[in-house]
Design an enzyme around this catalytic site. Structure first.
Site, PDB file in Angstrom:
ATOM      1  CG  HIS A  19      44.043 -86.808   5.402  1.00 43.78           C
ATOM      2  ND1 HIS A  19      45.023 -87.566   4.788  1.00 43.78           N
ATOM      3  CD2 HIS A  19      44.544 -86.518   6.631  1.00 43.78           C
ATOM      4  CE1 HIS A  19      46.052 -87.723   5.608  1.00 43.78           C
ATOM      5  NE2 HIS A  19      45.781 -87.099   6.736  1.00 43.78           N
ATOM      6  CG  PHE A  64      40.913 -86.370  14.927  1.00 42.69           C
ATOM      7  CD1 PHE A  64      40.521 -85.503  13.920  1.00 42.69           C
ATOM      8  CD2 PHE A  64      40.207 -86.369  16.119  1.00 42.69           C
ATOM      9  CE1 PHE A  64      39.450 -84.643  14.102  1.00 42.69           C
ATOM     10  CE2 PHE A  64      39.136 -85.516  16.310  1.00 42.69           C
ATOM     11  CZ  PHE A  64      38.759 -84.657  15.303  1.00 42.69           C
ATOM     12  CG  ASN A  66      48.189 -87.284  12.716  1.00 40.22           C
ATOM     13  OD1 ASN A  66      47.987 -87.598  11.554  1.00 40.22           O
ATOM     14  ND2 ASN A  66      48.640 -86.104  13.047  1.00 40.22           N
TER      15      ASN A  66
END
Length: 189
Positions: A19, A64, A66
């Site tokens: 990610h 982060f 999101n």
């Protein structure tokens, strides 16, 4: 001026994960062009520099994944760039083979929460993105566990090559050669 953003999650436990390939590409660009990405501003780590005569801001949002759009909205507003032509977003894609690149001028989030956040905060999907394949989630794996896992063996080598290609694609985009970059890098294999 261009804003080049790599998506990822802050913190040591996320370093080198699937990610965080966006962060890894930003690190590669920073190393190659001697740009220190160490200033905390706009909810990101940023660095200012020059690539081939083009002024750039390299950014790694610290919100982060999101919530990436929050940081990018601040960056775009502060530096007054046209996000359709002067914003480049680099991130992981599980629908592409490990190390495969796909460059797009616009498009849906494709299930990527970081891109969903960016589209939501910009109010449109027309920004340049460089997607880097991390491979499809194996059957039976939890998606979060998979994307927060690390590359091993041959996949590590493929990713190093992909990072080099992503740096080349960024340079081409800065020069206005987006279509040429798409032709060169959007091929399989």
């Amino acid at each position: 001026m261009f804003i080049i953003v790599g998506l990822g999650n802050p913190g040591l436990k996320y370093e080198g994960t699937r990610h965080n390939v966006g962060f890894d590409v930003i690190d590669k660009i920073a190393e190659e062009y001697h740009i220190a990405v160490d200033t905390r501003k706009h909810r990101a780590l940023i660095g200012r520099g020059v690539i081939d005569g083009f002024r750039v801001i390299l950014a790694k949002p610290q919100t982060f994944m999101n919530l990436s759009g929050e940081s990018i909205r601040e960056l775009v507003d502060y530096y007054k760039v046209d996000e359709e032509t002067d914003l480049i977003v680099i991130y992981d894609d599980i629908s592409l083979d490990v190390g495969q690149l796909r460059i797009r001028k616009k498009g849906s989030a494709g299930g990527h929460n970081g891109i969903k956040s960016i589209i939501s905060h910009l109010g449109h999907d027309a920004f340049l993105r460089i997607k880097i394949g991390v491979g499809e989630k194996p059957r039976g794996y939890d998606l979060a566990d998979y994307v927060l896992g690390h590359f091993e063996g041959e996949d590590k080598e493929k990713m190093e090559e992909a990072y080099e290609k992503a740096v080349q694609a960024v340079r081409m985009a800065l020069h206005g050669d987006v279509c040429e970059a798409m032709n060169q890098f959007n091929r399989k294999g």
